[in-house]
Design a protein around this motif. Structure first.
Motif, short mmCIF file in Angstrom:
data_model
loop_
_atom_site.label_atom_id
_atom_site.label_comp_id
_atom_site.label_asym_id
_atom_site.label_seq_id
_atom_site.Cartn_x
_atom_site.Cartn_y
_atom_site.Cartn_z
N ARG A 1 87.70 57.53 40.08
CA ARG A 1 86.71 57.58 41.14
C ARG A 1 85.52 58.43 40.68
N TRP A 2 84.31 57.96 41.04
CA TRP A 2 83.09 58.60 40.58
C TRP A 2 82.23 59.02 41.76
N TRP A 3 81.60 60.18 41.61
CA TRP A 3 80.73 60.74 42.65
C TRP A 3 79.34 60.96 42.08
N LEU A 4 78.34 60.64 42.88
CA LEU A 4 76.94 60.83 42.51
C LEU A 4 76.40 62.02 43.31
N LEU A 5 75.94 63.04 42.59
CA LEU A 5 75.55 64.31 43.22
C LEU A 5 74.06 64.55 43.06
N GLY A 6 73.39 64.67 44.19
CA GLY A 6 72.04 65.18 44.17
C GLY A 6 72.06 66.71 44.29
N ALA A 7 70.91 67.33 44.24
CA ALA A 7 70.87 68.79 44.31
C ALA A 7 71.41 69.30 45.65
N ALA A 8 71.33 68.49 46.70
CA ALA A 8 71.80 68.91 48.02
C ALA A 8 73.31 69.08 48.06
N ALA A 9 74.02 68.47 47.12
CA ALA A 9 75.49 68.54 47.12
C ALA A 9 76.02 69.71 46.31
N THR A 10 75.17 70.45 45.62
CA THR A 10 75.65 71.50 44.72
C THR A 10 75.14 72.91 45.01
N PRO A 11 74.58 73.22 46.17
CA PRO A 11 74.07 74.60 46.36
C PRO A 11 75.17 75.64 46.30
N ALA A 12 76.37 75.33 46.84
CA ALA A 12 77.46 76.30 46.79
C ALA A 12 77.89 76.57 45.36
N CYS A 13 77.80 75.57 44.52
CA CYS A 13 78.16 75.77 43.11
C CYS A 13 77.18 76.75 42.46
N ARG A 14 75.90 76.64 42.80
CA ARG A 14 74.92 77.55 42.22
C ARG A 14 75.09 78.95 42.79
N ARG A 15 75.50 79.07 44.08
CA ARG A 15 75.72 80.38 44.68
C ARG A 15 76.95 81.06 44.08
N ASP A 16 78.02 80.25 43.89
CA ASP A 16 79.27 80.82 43.40
C ASP A 16 79.20 81.19 41.93
N ALA A 17 78.31 80.56 41.20
CA ALA A 17 78.18 80.83 39.77
C ALA A 17 76.72 81.06 39.46
N PRO A 18 76.24 82.31 39.59
CA PRO A 18 74.81 82.59 39.42
C PRO A 18 74.27 82.16 38.07
N ASP A 19 75.13 82.11 37.06
CA ASP A 19 74.61 81.73 35.75
C ASP A 19 74.14 80.28 35.73
#
Length: 562
Positions: free
Chosen positions: A537-555
Motif C-alpha cells: 500500500r502506498w501513501w502520497l504525502l503533501g506538506a500538510a500531512a507531515t507537520p508533526a514529523c517536523r515538530r517531533d524531529a527538529p533536524d
C-alpha cells in the motif's frame, strides 16, 4: 522445398510466433525487470555506461553486459517497451539455433529439430524467454560456449570454435558470474579423450590450445579492465566498495555463504521435474536408453549428460537456490534426448503420458478460469488484489479459452498424435498470455497505474520524491523523481524526504510505502491513500500531512542543501 526444409521453416516460424508475440505490449515487471530497465535508461540519459546505477546509488549486484544490451536497443529505438525485452528474445532464439545446429552436426537435421522443439516447449524456457531477467542471456552465452567447445572436441580440432567457446564463457561471466560453468564441459570431454572414446580429442598439447584461455580473459576484460581502472583510480570510496561487492560478495561469498533463497540440496530435482515439463516426461524411457549408449562409449551422450550432472551438483552445493539457476542445463539435456525422441514418441507409454499431461493442464486452466468467473468472488479479489475488476474477468476468459482449446485438441488428435495436441495447447496458451494476459496485468504489475494516478493527483508542475521505493516506481514516474537512497533504512529515507519537501512545501510531494517508511507522526487524514500496487500500500504525502514529523524531529527542518 524438401520436407526437412519445410520442417525447419515451420520450427522457426513457430518459435518466433511464441517468443516474439507480445513484444512492446507491456512494461517491466518485478522482481528484476524494472531494475535492469532502470539502469539501462539511466545509462542512456547520463552517458555513464561503465557503472550501472539504481537511482542515485551504484548498482553492484550484477555485471552490466545485459544492461548494456538493453541500453543499446533503447538508444537505437527510443522505445523502452521494446528495448527491455528484445535482448531476451534474441538470446532465446540464439539458444535454439545452437541446439538445432549441434543436433544436426552430431546426428542428423531431424535430431536437431527434435532438440529445438524439446527446448522450446519446456515451460520454464519459454516463460523466462518472455521476461527481461538476466537468465535468458546467460543461458545463451553458456549454450554458445558448449556449442563451440563441443564442435572442437568432437572430431576436431576446430580452433575457431575452441576460441568461441571460451570467449562465450567469458561474456557469460560478465553477464552473470556463473557463466563460467560452461567450461565444466571440458571435464567429461577430457575424460572421454583420456579413455580413448572415439571421436573426442581436446588437443591439449597443441600451442593453439592457449587461444581458449586467452579468449576467455579478453572477453572478461571488455568490462573488467576499464571498470577496475576507473574504480581504483579516481573513483572514490563508493566505487571501491562497488568493486568489492561485485567481485567478492556477489560471487565468492554468495556461493560459499548465501544469505537468502535457502533451499535443501534436492531442490533442483524438484525444479527439473516440474518447471521442465513436458520435456522431462520421457525420462523414464530415456534413462535406460542413455545407459545403453554410454556402455557403447558414445561421447555424444557422455559429454552433454556429464555436463548437465556437473551443473546440478555445482548449484546444489550452496544453500541459496532459485529455480532459474539450472536453466542453462536444459539445452544440453534436450540435445541428449533428441536422438531418442523419434522412437520414444512412437511408443504407447510416452504417448499416454503426454496426452494425460495435456488433458490435466488444460482442465486445470479451465477450472481456474471458471472459478474466477463463476465461483466465489473472494477468489478473484484475492488473486487480483490491487487491480481493476475487469482484469479478473479478462484473465478468466483467457484461461477458459486455453483450457477448452486444449481439451478439444486432445479429443481431435488422440493418443497417437499426442505431441501435436500438446503443441497446439501450449501455443494458444502462450499467445493468449502475450496478447491478453500481459496487457491486462500490466498496470498493476508494472506500477504504471499507480504512478499515473500519482501524477494526476499532484499535477504536472509538482515535484515528486520516493521513500521506501521499488525500481518500478522510479521507472514508471511521469517526471524526474528524487530518491533518498535505495538500500538505506526507510526511516532514514523518510527523514531526508521530509527535509527535501520542507524546502518547497507547496510544490513537493512524497510517495511512501506503508510500513517502516511511514512513521506514526504522519497525519493520514491529510494524506492520499493511493491503493495497493505490487502487494504494497502506498501513501502520497503533501506538506500538510507531515507537520508533526517536523515538530517531533527538529533536524528535519534543517536548510535544504541542494
Amino acid at each position: 522445398m524438401t520436407r526437412p526444409q519445410r520442417d525447419l521453416w515451420l520450427f522457426w516460424l513457430f518459435a518466433l510466433l511464441i517468443l516474439a508475440t507480445g513484444l512492446g505490449l507491456r512494461d517491466p515487471w518485478p522482481a528484476d525487470e524494472p531494475r535492469f530497465a532502470l539502469a539501462a535508461r539511466q545509462m542512456v540519459e547520463s552517458g555513464q555506461w561503465l557503472f550501472p546505477h539504481r537511482g542515485s546509488e551504484l548498482y553492484s549486484d550484477k555485471p552490466p553486459l545485459f544492461m548494456w544490451m538493453q541500453a543499446s536497443v533503447l538508444w537505437l529505438t527510443g522505445n523502452l517497451r521494446i528495448a527491455f525485452l528484445l535482448p531476451s528474445l534474441l538470446a532465446a532464439l540464439g539458444t535454439l539455433w545452437c541446439v538445432v545446429d549441434l543436433g544436426r552436426r552430431l546426428w542428423t537435421p531431424r535430431v536437431g529439430l527434435y532438440a529445438g522443439w524439446a527446448v522450446l516447449l519446456t515451460l520454464q524456457f519459454t516463460f523466462q524467454a518472455k521476461k527481461a531477467q538476466i537468465d535468458p542471456m546467460v543461458v545463451f552465452w553458456i549454450t554458445l560456449s558448449c556449442y563451440g567447445l563441443l564442435r572442437h572436441a568432437w572430431q576436431g580440432p576446430n580452433w575457431a570454435m575452441w576460441a568461441l567457446g571460451w570467449a562465450a564463457a567469458g561474456l557469460g561471466t560478465i553477464t552473470k558470474g556463473v557463466g563460467v560453468i560452461a567450461l565444466l564441459l571440458l571435464l567429461p570431454a577430457a575424460f572421454a579423450s583420456l579413455r580413448g572414446w572415439a571421436g573426442v580429442r581436446l588437443h591439449a598439447r597443441h600451442p593453439k590450445f592457449w587461444l581458449g584461455p586467452l579468449a576467455f580473459l579478453a572477453a572478461c576484460g571488455v568490462w573488467l579492465l576499464p571498470m577496475l581502472i576507473a574504480a581504483l583510480g579516481n573513483g572514490g570510496d563508493a566505487y571501491r566498495a562497488y568493486v568489492d561487492d561485485i567481485l567478492l560478495r556477489q560471487t565468492v561469498t554468495r556461493y560459499a555463504n548465501a544469505w537468502h533463497h535457502g533451499q535443501p540440496w534436492w531442490y533442483f530435482i524438484e525444479v527439473a521435474l516440474t518447471a521442465w515439463l513436458p520435456t522431462v516426461l520421457v525420462l523414464p524411457w530415456a534413462l535406460p536408453a542413455w545407459k545403453r549408449r554410454l556402455r557403447r562409449r558414445d561421447a555424444r551422450f557422455l559429454i552433454p549428460l556429464g555436463w548437465v550432472l556437473l551443473v546440478f551438483v555445482f548449484f546444489s552445493i550452496p544453500s541459496g537456490k532459485r529455480d532459474m539457476y539450472i536453466l542453462p542445463a536444459l539445452p544440453m539435456l534436450a540435445l541428449a534426448l533428441a536422438p531418442l525422441l523419434p522412437g520414444l514418441l512412437r511408443k504407447a507409454g510416452p504417448q499416454r503420458l503426454l496426452l494425460g499431461f495435456t488433458v490435466l493442464f488444460s482442465l486445470a486452466a479451465l477450472a481456474a478460469g471458471l472459478a474466477m468467473l463463476l465461483g466465489n468472488p473472494g477468489f478473484a479479489r484475492n488473486a487480483m488484489q490491487g487491480r481493476e475488476a475487469g482484469v479478473a474477468i479478462g484473465l478468466a476468459w483467457m484461461l477458459i479459452a486455453s483450457g477448452g482449446f486444449g481439451v478439444g485438441a486432445c479429443l481431435w488428435f488422440g493418443r497417437r498424435r499426442a505431441p501435436l495436441a500438446l503443441v497446439a495447447m501450449l501455443a494458444l496458451l502462450w499467445l493468449l498470455y502475450s496478447l491478453v494476459g500481459a496487457p491486462l496485468l500490466n498496470d498493476g504489475s508494472s506500477s504504471r497505474g499507480l504512478m499515473r494516478n500519482v501524477g494526476a493527483a499532484i499535477g504536472p508542475t509538482a515535484e515528486l520524491g520516493l521513500v521506501g521505493w521499488r525500481e518500478q516506481q522510479l521507472l514508471m514516474a511521469d517526471r524526474p523523481a528524487a530518491d533518498f537512497g535505495f538500500k538505506r533504512e526507510p526511516t532514514a529515507q523518510f527523514a531526508d524526504g521530509v527535509r527535501w519537501q520542507q524546502a518547497r512545501p507547496e510544490a513537493r510531494w512524497l510517495l511512501v510505502e506503508e510500513g517502516d517508511g511511514l512513521p506514526a507522526c504522519v497525519d493520514k487524514a491529510r494524506a492520499h491513500d493511493m491503493g495497493i500496487a505490487n502487494g504494497r500500500r502506498w501513501w502520497l504525502l503533501g506538506a500538510a500531512a507531515t507537520p508533526a514529523c517536523r515538530r517531533d524531529a527538529p533536524d528535519f527542518i534543517e536548510k535544504d542543501t541542494q
